[in-house]
Design an enzyme around this catalytic site. Sequence first.
Site, PDB file in Angstrom:
ATOM      1  N   CYS A  53     -65.315  32.417 -84.714  1.00  0.00           N
ATOM      2  CA  CYS A  53     -66.671  32.223 -84.296  1.00  0.00           C
ATOM      3  C   CYS A  53     -67.475  33.018 -85.430  1.00  0.00           C
ATOM      4  O   CYS A  53     -67.690  32.344 -86.333  1.00  0.00           O
ATOM      5  CB  CYS A  53     -66.673  33.017 -82.914  1.00  0.00           C
ATOM      6  SG  CYS A  53     -68.393  32.501 -82.052  1.00  0.00           S
TER       7      CYS A  53
ATOM      8  N   HIS B 251     -62.701  30.364 -79.580  1.00  0.00           N
ATOM      9  CA  HIS B 251     -62.104  31.844 -79.297  1.00  0.00           C
ATOM     10  C   HIS B 251     -60.543  31.555 -79.094  1.00  0.00           C
ATOM     11  O   HIS B 251     -60.507  31.750 -77.831  1.00  0.00           O
ATOM     12  CB  HIS B 251     -62.998  32.788 -78.215  1.00  0.00           C
ATOM     13  CG  HIS B 251     -64.457  32.845 -78.792  1.00  0.00           C
ATOM     14  ND1 HIS B 251     -64.579  34.098 -79.387  1.00  0.00           N
ATOM     15  CD2 HIS B 251     -65.593  32.455 -78.829  1.00  0.00           C
ATOM     16  CE1 HIS B 251     -65.689  34.509 -79.843  1.00  0.00           C
ATOM     17  NE2 HIS B 251     -66.291  33.371 -79.166  1.00  0.00           N
TER      18      HIS B 251
ATOM     19  N   GLU C  42     -58.394  33.838 -79.134  1.00  0.00           N
ATOM     20  CA  GLU C  42     -57.984  35.175 -78.560  1.00  0.00           C
ATOM     21  C   GLU C  42     -58.202  35.123 -77.115  1.00  0.00           C
ATOM     22  O   GLU C  42     -57.350  36.060 -76.345  1.00  0.00           O
ATOM     23  CB  GLU C  42     -58.446  36.354 -79.249  1.00  0.00           C
ATOM     24  CG  GLU C  42     -60.062  36.286 -78.730  1.00  0.00           C
ATOM     25  CD  GLU C  42     -61.026  35.651 -79.414  1.00  0.00           C
ATOM     26  OE1 GLU C  42     -60.886  34.553 -80.084  1.00  0.00           O
ATOM     27  OE2 GLU C  42     -62.333  35.782 -79.177  1.00  0.00           O
TER      28      GLU C  42
END
Length: 225
Positions: free
Chosen positions: A97, A202, A204
């Site tokens: 990001c 994202h 994660e």
Amino acid sequence: MTPIVALPPYARLRDYETAIRLAGGEPRRLEIGRDDPDDVMRTVDAILLPGGGDVEPSYYGEQRHATFEGAEAGRDELELALAQRSREADMPLLAICRGIQLLNVARGGSLIQDIPDQMPDALSHQRREPPDVIAHDVRVERSRLAELLRIDGEMTVPVNSRHHQAIKRLGDGLVVTAAASDGVIEAVEDPSQRFCLAVQWHPENFHRTGEFAGLFKAFVDAARK
Ligand code: MN
């Protein structure tokens, strides 16, 4: 030996840390003022540049757009130094990001400062749903990223999206490996480096379901060598 992954300061590091641990690495949070970039390079095995506020646009020769919201004081400088030094040392780098934007600026590139303003026909990229809700697809080119996501024939991957900026002029040594249907760049990598990979979404946030576990695994594996 467990590879140590450095994370610059950011209020929401928990999912990044979980994803690193699940991949076999040990996250280490850095502190502005305490952690000098050269010391960091001597004591960690990899760098993860996480999400966060906007990169100061004077670093790519522009004035601030009205929507500018900066990151933590000193974070631009620390991360630009780490991006530079990790390139010189060929230390594994994963950028997410804000991270893809920071990496691009560190390589001399520039940013679209506000997608809704500067690309009015673009998709909605700054979504407010829970973090692992799918926002749009990205088309992935043949690349390290495609290999790590185990994409064979079907090159389209659904991702989340929480950004109002994106890459404009591409930085030195980087190639685009994924884009959304509106042309917004969603992933880049530096094929000349051992592991230098960046995504605009994202990954994660998907540590529970594992869609992008291969990305973190390859990153931590590269850090082990
Ligand atoms: Mn997006």
